[in-house]
Motif scaffolding. Structure first.
Motif, PDB file in Angstrom:
ATOM      1  N   ASN A 281       0.853  -1.201  -0.158  1.00  0.00           N
ATOM      2  CA  ASN A 281       0.035  -0.065   0.002  1.00  0.00           C
ATOM      3  C   ASN A 281       0.891   1.207   0.073  1.00  0.00           C
ATOM      4  OD1 ASN A 281      -2.323  -1.647  -0.069  1.00  0.00           O
ATOM      5  ND2 ASN A 281      -2.945  -1.181   2.214  1.00  0.00           N
ATOM      6  N   GLU A 282       2.276   1.105   0.308  1.00  0.00           N
ATOM      7  CA  GLU A 282       3.000   2.487   0.388  1.00  0.00           C
ATOM      8  C   GLU A 282       3.603   2.759  -0.985  1.00  0.00           C
ATOM      9  OE1 GLU A 282       3.549   0.313   4.410  1.00  0.00           O
ATOM     10  OE2 GLU A 282       3.299  -0.316   2.405  1.00  0.00           O
ATOM     11  N   MET A 283       3.415   1.741  -1.888  1.00  0.00           N
ATOM     12  CA  MET A 283       3.442   2.182  -3.371  1.00  0.00           C
ATOM     13  C   MET A 283       2.270   2.699  -3.901  1.00  0.00           C
ATOM     14  SD  MET A 283       6.772   1.319  -3.971  1.00  0.00           S
ATOM     15  CE  MET A 283       6.739   0.640  -5.782  1.00  0.00           C
ATOM     16  N   GLY A 284       2.520   3.475  -4.995  1.00  0.00           N
ATOM     17  CA  GLY A 284       1.330   4.089  -5.725  1.00  0.00           C
ATOM     18  C   GLY A 284       1.806   5.653  -5.656  1.00  0.00           C
ATOM     19  N   VAL A 285       0.710   6.228  -6.567  1.00  0.00           N
ATOM     20  CA  VAL A 285       0.712   7.943  -6.416  1.00  0.00           C
ATOM     21  C   VAL A 285       0.551   8.285  -5.198  1.00  0.00           C
ATOM     22  CG1 VAL A 285      -0.652   9.756  -7.495  1.00  0.00           C
ATOM     23  CG2 VAL A 285      -0.252   7.664  -8.877  1.00  0.00           C
ATOM     24  N   SER A 286       1.513   9.312  -4.656  1.00  0.00           N
ATOM     25  CA  SER A 286       1.445  10.122  -3.628  1.00  0.00           C
ATOM     26  C   SER A 286       1.823   9.194  -2.284  1.00  0.00           C
ATOM     27  CB  SER A 286      -0.032  10.912  -3.583  1.00  0.00           C
ATOM     28  OG  SER A 286      -0.085  11.900  -4.475  1.00  0.00           O
ATOM     29  N   GLN A 287       2.086   8.231  -2.286  1.00  0.00           N
ATOM     30  CA  GLN A 287       2.300   7.031  -1.263  1.00  0.00           C
ATOM     31  C   GLN A 287       3.612   7.307  -0.892  1.00  0.00           C
ATOM     32  OE1 GLN A 287      -0.458   5.555   0.443  1.00  0.00           O
ATOM     33  NE2 GLN A 287      -1.562   6.552  -1.356  1.00  0.00           N
ATOM     34  N   LYS A 288       4.031   6.746   0.350  1.00  0.00           N
ATOM     35  CA  LYS A 288       5.299   6.855   0.897  1.00  0.00           C
ATOM     36  C   LYS A 288       6.446   6.480   0.278  1.00  0.00           C
ATOM     37  CE  LYS A 288       3.445   5.792   5.665  1.00  0.00           C
ATOM     38  NZ  LYS A 288       3.551   5.320   6.881  1.00  0.00           N
ATOM     39  N   PHE A 289       6.478   5.299  -0.179  1.00  0.00           N
ATOM     40  CA  PHE A 289       7.805   4.755  -1.023  1.00  0.00           C
ATOM     41  C   PHE A 289       7.749   5.478  -2.360  1.00  0.00           C
ATOM     42  CE2 PHE A 289       7.500   0.175   1.166  1.00  0.00           C
ATOM     43  CZ  PHE A 289       7.589   0.942   2.226  1.00  0.00           C
ATOM     44  N   ASN A 290       6.636   5.729  -2.823  1.00  0.00           N
ATOM     45  CA  ASN A 290       6.764   6.439  -4.036  1.00  0.00           C
ATOM     46  C   ASN A 290       7.305   8.087  -4.143  1.00  0.00           C
ATOM     47  OD1 ASN A 290       5.765   6.009  -6.782  1.00  0.00           O
ATOM     48  ND2 ASN A 290       4.898   7.867  -6.639  1.00  0.00           N
TER      49      ASN A 290
END
Length: 385
Positions: A281-290
């Protein structure tokens, strides 16, 4: 993640003993529980499906100074200098060290701490659920710190990775998707080719062990959704006369029936085209890892292999898919082991509380250091909006 203590007569008596008015008896019971539960928590942390567990553990004795002889991790005829990414402290900015392959790499370690407590009356009433939740929180706090530290190192190493044999623009390890807002079979195919070119032999030829160079895909739930959608959407990137495939030209070509049926039935989708799908869930647009990748990429433009698409990465609109080769010893996590229990997590009964405070506490710590010895194990694909 959930830690559960079984309600056996032995464990009930041990929990009750922790609330004894005799401080010696109470402290001994607390220490006994810490010695029992510490290795269990360490095992739970090491088996959690997280980014931090992409790293291979390299155990060393506490109070030791861990090091890695680089010549054993690189080809005997490899180039004289290599780039190594590491962190000097938890949450810090990863740094790039240029070292000769014949040198000894000293690993900088740091400590990840956690401290919890609960009311003594819960122990007196043998509330194993409260004690279990307390140790669950210990594992969660350590895991949260490990996740952020690991993701920062991975994204920084990927965004700054350059190899002369790379087919990507600017010799980078990251390419753009063939079509905006889509992640198709062509993009996975491009990642395979990119990984093979990057992982050439020391004379820029064919290596003796021919592998695909990617074993795992780290992606967001949205990317997994796009993979599932191949069951009912076109998968080609070229239509008639070579123009890009689109809904308006009616030239969409479906995937083979066997593949579409597999995607349709496999709703969980933990693998695709021989790759393990690691969905975060941390991947993706405006997310932590992204956002971490956006910060270190610093507005760099990425180009698709056929130059049909160029994306100036923006974390609030685009997202990155990371490919990892876990068959190679490159992602290393040096971790200290407790001399008494040989556990990676040093869990200790907290003696700061007095009887008047009516508290029972524990604090735990892990001493570790993470390093990327060879960033050729990392490739990426940027999917634009």
């Amino acid at each position: 993640m959930k830690i559960t203590l079984k309600r056996t007569p032995e464990q009930v008596e041990l929990i009750k003993a922790m609330a004894s008015r005799n401080r010696t008896v109470a402290y001994e019971a607390q220490v006994a529980l810490a010695e029992f539960i510490g290795p269990v928590l360490a095992e739970v942390l090491n088996n959690a499906p997280t980014v931090s567990n992409l790293f291979q553990s390299l155990q060393f004795d506490a109070d030791d100074n861990p090091s890695i002889p680089l010549d054993l991790y690189y080809n005997i005829a490899d180039e004289d200098y290599v780039r190594v990414w590491s962190q000097s402290h938890a949450g810090g900015l990863p740094s790039n060290q240029v070292l000769p392959t014949a040198s000894e790499l000293k690993l900088a370690t740091y400590t990840l701490d956690t401290a919890v407590d609960f009311d003594r009356r819960y122990a007196a009433k043998s509330r194993l659920d409260v004690v279990s939740k307390t140790f669950t929180r210990v594992a969660q706090e350590i895991l949260l710190k490990q996740e952020r530290t690991s993701a920062t190192l991975l994204m920084t190493a990927l965004a700054n990775a350059e190899t002369k044999s790379s087919t990507a623009s600017g010799n980078k390890h990251v390419i753009a998707a063939e079509i905006d807002d889509q992640f198709l079979m062509a993009d996975i195919n491009n990642l395979f080719t990119l990984a093979k070119r990057i992982n050439s032999s020391w004379i820029a030829g064919t290596p003796t062990t021919r592998t695909r160079g990617i074993t795992d895909l780290i992606c967001s739930p949205e990317i997994t959704e796009k993979i599932r959608s191949m069951a009912y959407n076109p998968v080609n990137t070229n239509a008639a006369l070579g123009q890009a495939a689109a809904a308006t030209n009616s030239e969409g070509i479906a995937a083979p029936e066997a593949l579409r049926d597999e995607l349709w039935r496999n709703a969980g989708l933990n693998s695709f085209m021989g790759l393990n799908i690691l969905e975060f869930n941390e991947m993706g647009v405006s997310q932590k890892f992204n956002t971490l990748f956006d910060n270190v990429a610093n507005g760099v433009s990425f180009v698709s292999p056929n130059n049909s698409n160029t994306i100036a990465f923006t974390g609030s609109a685009d997202q990155v898919v990371v490919g990892v080769d876990r068959t190679r010893d490159s992602l290393i996590r040096a971790v200290a082991t407790d001399p008494d229990s040989s556990s990676e997590l040093n869990l200790i009964a907290d003696d700061q509380y007095s009887i008047r405070q009516n508290k029972i506490g524990y604090f735990g710590q892990i001493e570790e250091g993470r390093v990327v010895l060879d960033n050729r194990v990392l490739v990426g694909c940027v999917v634009g909006s």
